[in-house]
Design a protein around this motif. Structure first.
Motif, PDB file in Angstrom:
ATOM      1  N   GLU A  16      30.120 -13.483 -14.520  1.00 55.86           N
ATOM      2  CA  GLU A  16      28.838 -13.057 -15.086  1.00 55.86           C
ATOM      3  C   GLU A  16      28.339 -11.783 -14.408  1.00 55.86           C
ATOM      4  OE1 GLU A  16      24.245 -14.544 -15.662  1.00 55.86           O
ATOM      5  OE2 GLU A  16      25.588 -15.648 -14.344  1.00 55.86           O
ATOM      6  N   VAL A  17      28.451 -11.722 -13.081  1.00 58.72           N
ATOM      7  CA  VAL A  17      28.016 -10.527 -12.360  1.00 58.72           C
ATOM      8  C   VAL A  17      28.842  -9.329 -12.811  1.00 58.72           C
ATOM      9  CG1 VAL A  17      27.975  -9.449 -10.073  1.00 58.72           C
ATOM     10  CG2 VAL A  17      27.114 -11.757 -10.370  1.00 58.72           C
ATOM     11  N   GLY A  18      30.140  -9.516 -12.967  1.00 59.52           N
ATOM     12  CA  GLY A  18      30.998  -8.430 -13.440  1.00 59.52           C
ATOM     13  C   GLY A  18      30.632  -7.976 -14.838  1.00 59.52           C
ATOM     14  N   GLN A  19      30.338  -8.928 -15.710  1.00 60.28           N
ATOM     15  CA  GLN A  19      29.959  -8.565 -17.076  1.00 60.28           C
ATOM     16  C   GLN A  19      28.623  -7.842 -17.114  1.00 60.28           C
ATOM     17  OE1 GLN A  19      30.199 -12.322 -19.120  1.00 60.28           O
ATOM     18  NE2 GLN A  19      32.282 -11.906 -19.829  1.00 60.28           N
ATOM     19  N   ARG A  20      27.690  -8.268 -16.277  1.00 56.45           N
ATOM     20  CA  ARG A  20      26.397  -7.574 -16.236  1.00 56.45           C
ATOM     21  C   ARG A  20      26.572  -6.145 -15.723  1.00 56.45           C
ATOM     22  NH1 ARG A  20      21.837 -10.695 -17.007  1.00 56.45           N
ATOM     23  NH2 ARG A  20      22.223 -12.933 -16.992  1.00 56.45           N
ATOM     24  N   SER A  21      27.435  -5.968 -14.714  1.00 54.87           N
ATOM     25  CA  SER A  21      27.707  -4.622 -14.206  1.00 54.87           C
ATOM     26  C   SER A  21      28.354  -3.759 -15.283  1.00 54.87           C
ATOM     27  CB  SER A  21      28.626  -4.691 -12.990  1.00 54.87           C
ATOM     28  OG  SER A  21      28.000  -5.369 -11.946  1.00 54.87           O
ATOM     29  N   MET A  22      29.307  -4.351 -15.998  1.00 53.61           N
ATOM     30  CA  MET A  22      29.991  -3.634 -17.070  1.00 53.61           C
ATOM     31  C   MET A  22      28.997  -3.244 -18.165  1.00 53.61           C
ATOM     32  SD  MET A  22      33.241  -2.861 -18.179  1.00 53.61           S
ATOM     33  CE  MET A  22      34.258  -4.104 -17.467  1.00 53.61           C
ATOM     34  N   LEU A  23      28.096  -4.154 -18.522  1.00 52.54           N
ATOM     35  CA  LEU A  23      27.097  -3.879 -19.542  1.00 52.54           C
ATOM     36  C   LEU A  23      26.173  -2.740 -19.103  1.00 52.54           C
ATOM     37  CD1 LEU A  23      25.978  -4.741 -22.284  1.00 52.54           C
ATOM     38  CD2 LEU A  23      24.514  -6.356 -21.068  1.00 52.54           C
ATOM     39  N   GLY A  24      25.769  -2.759 -17.830  1.00 47.59           N
ATOM     40  CA  GLY A  24      24.928  -1.684 -17.313  1.00 47.59           C
ATOM     41  C   GLY A  24      25.645  -0.349 -17.345  1.00 47.59           C
ATOM     42  N   LEU A  25      26.904  -0.337 -16.970  1.00 45.75           N
ATOM     43  CA  LEU A  25      27.691   0.888 -16.989  1.00 45.75           C
ATOM     44  C   LEU A  25      27.853   1.412 -18.412  1.00 45.75           C
ATOM     45  CD1 LEU A  25      29.445   2.953 -15.497  1.00 45.75           C
ATOM     46  CD2 LEU A  25      31.365   1.373 -15.765  1.00 45.75           C
ATOM     47  N   GLY A  71      25.876   0.863 -20.887  1.00 46.44           N
ATOM     48  CA  GLY A  71      24.570   1.361 -21.320  1.00 46.44           C
ATOM     49  C   GLY A  71      24.303   2.757 -20.798  1.00 46.44           C
ATOM     50  N   ARG A  72      24.638   2.980 -19.526  1.00 47.03           N
ATOM     51  CA  ARG A  72      24.440   4.334 -18.963  1.00 47.03           C
ATOM     52  C   ARG A  72      25.336   5.349 -19.668  1.00 47.03           C
ATOM     53  NH1 ARG A  72      24.357   1.420 -14.079  1.00 47.03           N
ATOM     54  NH2 ARG A  72      26.468   2.070 -13.585  1.00 47.03           N
ATOM     55  N   ILE A  73      26.577   4.966 -19.940  1.00 47.43           N
ATOM     56  CA  ILE A  73      27.489   5.887 -20.642  1.00 47.43           C
ATOM     57  C   ILE A  73      26.942   6.196 -22.026  1.00 47.43           C
ATOM     58  CG2 ILE A  73      29.771   6.057 -21.709  1.00 47.43           C
ATOM     59  CD1 ILE A  73      30.867   4.532 -19.273  1.00 47.43           C
ATOM     60  N   GLY A  74      26.426   5.170 -22.725  1.00 48.29           N
ATOM     61  CA  GLY A  74      25.858   5.379 -24.057  1.00 48.29           C
ATOM     62  C   GLY A  74      24.663   6.321 -24.010  1.00 48.29           C
ATOM     63  N   ARG A  75      23.800   6.148 -23.013  1.00 44.17           N
ATOM     64  CA  ARG A  75      22.645   7.051 -22.900  1.00 44.17           C
ATOM     65  C   ARG A  75      23.077   8.466 -22.574  1.00 44.17           C
ATOM     66  NH1 ARG A  75      20.625   2.459 -20.413  1.00 44.17           N
ATOM     67  NH2 ARG A  75      21.060   3.256 -18.333  1.00 44.17           N
TER      68      ARG A  75
END
Length: 124
Positions: free
Chosen positions: A68-77, A79-83
């Motif tokens: 879960e922690v890895g997936q949350r980190s991946m999701l944050g990354l 999101g930053r790439i998308g922005r």
């Protein structure tokens, strides 16, 4: 009851009857102690199995938490790439310099409708 047993009880009287009852109770107590010992041993075996099961469950929970922690980190990354992509960031210095130069040229080309005030064209 067998007549021979009744004759034996009558021969020994009340003391014989009390003695027979005591021996019968003692035999039953031994059987009960054996049953309790077997039940205790069975519970101890089941407890060992449950301890193994709980340890496996604890390890699985720890692994799922790490995922879960890895997936949350991946999701944050992501999101930053998308922005960054939506703002036009290319990730390299040359792309940023080209955009900055284009913006400066656009500002120089169009001075704007107000006395010399620059209007930035083409920025998102």
């Amino acid at each position: 009851m067998d007549p021979q047993v009744i004759a034996s009880f009558a021969q020994f009287g009340a003391a014989g009857l009390i003695g027979w009852m005591w021996l019968t109770e003692r035999r039953q107590a031994v059987v009960r102690e054996q049953q309790l010992g077997e039940a205790h041993a069975k519970l101890m075996r089941e407890r060992e199995s449950l301890d193994v099961l709980v340890a496996a469950l604890r390890e699985n929970t720890r692994a799922l938490s790490a995922i879960e922690v890895g997936q949350r980190s991946m999701l944050g990354l992501l999101g930053r790439i998308g922005r960054m992509r939506s703002t036009g960031w290319s990730g390299n210095e040359q792309g940023r310099n080209q955009r900055a130069a284009t913006t400066r040229e656009e500002v120089r080309e169009d001075k704007g409708p107000v006395a010399g005030g620059p209007v930035v064209v083409g920025l998102q």
